[in-house]
Design a protein around this motif. Structure first.
Motif, PDB file in Angstrom:
ATOM      1  N   ASP A 153     -65.953  46.530   9.429  1.00 12.04           N
ATOM      2  CA  ASP A 153     -66.724  47.208  10.254  1.00 12.04           C
ATOM      3  C   ASP A 153     -66.662  48.756   9.936  1.00 12.04           C
ATOM      4  OD1 ASP A 153     -67.775  44.913  11.301  1.00 12.04           O
ATOM      5  OD2 ASP A 153     -65.945  44.848  12.836  1.00 12.04           O
ATOM      6  N   PHE A 154     -66.110  49.251   9.044  1.00 15.47           N
ATOM      7  CA  PHE A 154     -65.816  50.554   8.422  1.00 15.47           C
ATOM      8  C   PHE A 154     -67.038  51.009   7.828  1.00 15.47           C
ATOM      9  CE2 PHE A 154     -63.946  54.470   7.057  1.00 15.47           C
ATOM     10  CZ  PHE A 154     -63.487  54.975   8.169  1.00 15.47           C
ATOM     11  N   PRO A 155     -67.580  52.038   8.355  1.00 13.47           N
ATOM     12  CA  PRO A 155     -68.922  52.575   7.355  1.00 13.47           C
ATOM     13  C   PRO A 155     -68.473  53.145   6.156  1.00 13.47           C
ATOM     14  CG  PRO A 155     -68.341  54.078   9.254  1.00 13.47           C
ATOM     15  CD  PRO A 155     -67.154  53.125   9.361  1.00 13.47           C
ATOM     16  N   VAL A 156     -69.353  52.849   5.304  1.00 13.67           N
ATOM     17  CA  VAL A 156     -69.157  53.272   3.708  1.00 13.67           C
ATOM     18  C   VAL A 156     -70.367  54.334   3.661  1.00 13.67           C
ATOM     19  CG1 VAL A 156     -69.407  52.697   1.425  1.00 13.67           C
ATOM     20  CG2 VAL A 156     -68.328  50.930   3.004  1.00 13.67           C
ATOM     21  N   VAL A 201     -68.990  59.897  16.165  1.00 15.14           N
ATOM     22  CA  VAL A 201     -69.065  58.355  16.185  1.00 15.14           C
ATOM     23  C   VAL A 201     -67.550  57.976  16.077  1.00 15.14           C
ATOM     24  CG1 VAL A 201     -69.980  56.214  15.581  1.00 15.14           C
ATOM     25  CG2 VAL A 201     -71.143  58.463  15.553  1.00 15.14           C
ATOM     26  N   ALA A 202     -67.200  57.137  17.100  1.00 11.91           N
ATOM     27  CA  ALA A 202     -65.737  56.386  16.934  1.00 11.91           C
ATOM     28  C   ALA A 202     -65.856  55.322  16.045  1.00 11.91           C
ATOM     29  CB  ALA A 202     -65.231  55.868  18.181  1.00 11.91           C
ATOM     30  N   HIS A 203     -64.870  55.394  15.026  1.00  9.07           N
ATOM     31  CA  HIS A 203     -64.847  54.159  14.158  1.00  9.07           C
ATOM     32  C   HIS A 203     -63.468  53.317  14.272  1.00  9.07           C
ATOM     33  CE1 HIS A 203     -67.470  56.434  11.257  1.00  9.07           C
ATOM     34  NE2 HIS A 203     -66.766  57.445  11.566  1.00  9.07           N
ATOM     35  N   ASP A 252     -75.255  52.743  10.243  1.00 10.99           N
ATOM     36  CA  ASP A 252     -73.863  52.638   9.369  1.00 10.99           C
ATOM     37  C   ASP A 252     -74.171  51.707   8.351  1.00 10.99           C
ATOM     38  OD1 ASP A 252     -72.509  54.844  10.410  1.00 10.99           O
ATOM     39  OD2 ASP A 252     -71.511  53.837  11.702  1.00 10.99           O
ATOM     40  N   VAL A 253     -73.826  51.709   7.211  1.00 10.01           N
ATOM     41  CA  VAL A 253     -73.720  50.562   6.375  1.00 10.01           C
ATOM     42  C   VAL A 253     -72.055  50.261   6.124  1.00 10.01           C
ATOM     43  CG1 VAL A 253     -74.187  49.424   3.884  1.00 10.01           C
ATOM     44  CG2 VAL A 253     -75.863  50.914   5.225  1.00 10.01           C
TER      45      VAL A 253
END
Length: 127
Positions: free
Chosen positions: A36-39, A4-6, A50-51
């Protein structure tokens, strides 16, 4: 699992070098710099979810608001026990300072509770 692209990740170099910065400060910084970066990433049974920081940090603030309403803004800080349970609510006693019980518990909720207690200005005590 597919790749998945981040979004691009902005590193908090200056904040980390500030010796007064806490882990809560870092999360607050990421909410603005990397919203918008997933934790956390989990599979909901159908797709990978994603959160992101834009979801996590407001939830952390809500936990902090709940803790302050329950415990108050006392000084010195109150130690807040965070109990991971399997569904049974423990009984409170006169000696219990405070207790945040998560039902049902998962690693994301548990981490969120710890960070929320820290954000409230109190001390988390995970059990």
């Amino acid at each position: 699992m597919p790749v998945v692209a981040h979004p691009p990740f902005n590193h908090p170099h200056a904040l980390i070098q500030n010796e007064a910065a806490t882990i809560v400060d870092v999360y607050e910084w990421h909410a603005t710099a990397n919203p918008d970066f997933p934790v956390f990433r989990f599979h909901d049974g159908y797709t990978v979810q994603d959160v992101t920081y834009s979801i996590l940090v407001p939830a952390m603030r809500q936990v902090a608001t709940y803790v302050r309403a329950f415990v108050g803004h006392s000084k010195p800080q109150v130690t807040v026990a965070i109990l991971a349970t399997s569904g049974k609510v423990p009984r409170y006693s006169e000696n219990t300072i405070s207790l945040l019980t998560l039902l049902p518990v998962d690693s994301m909720s548990y981490a969120l509770a710890i960070w929320g207690v820290m954000r409230s200005g109190h001390v988390p005590f995970p059990i």
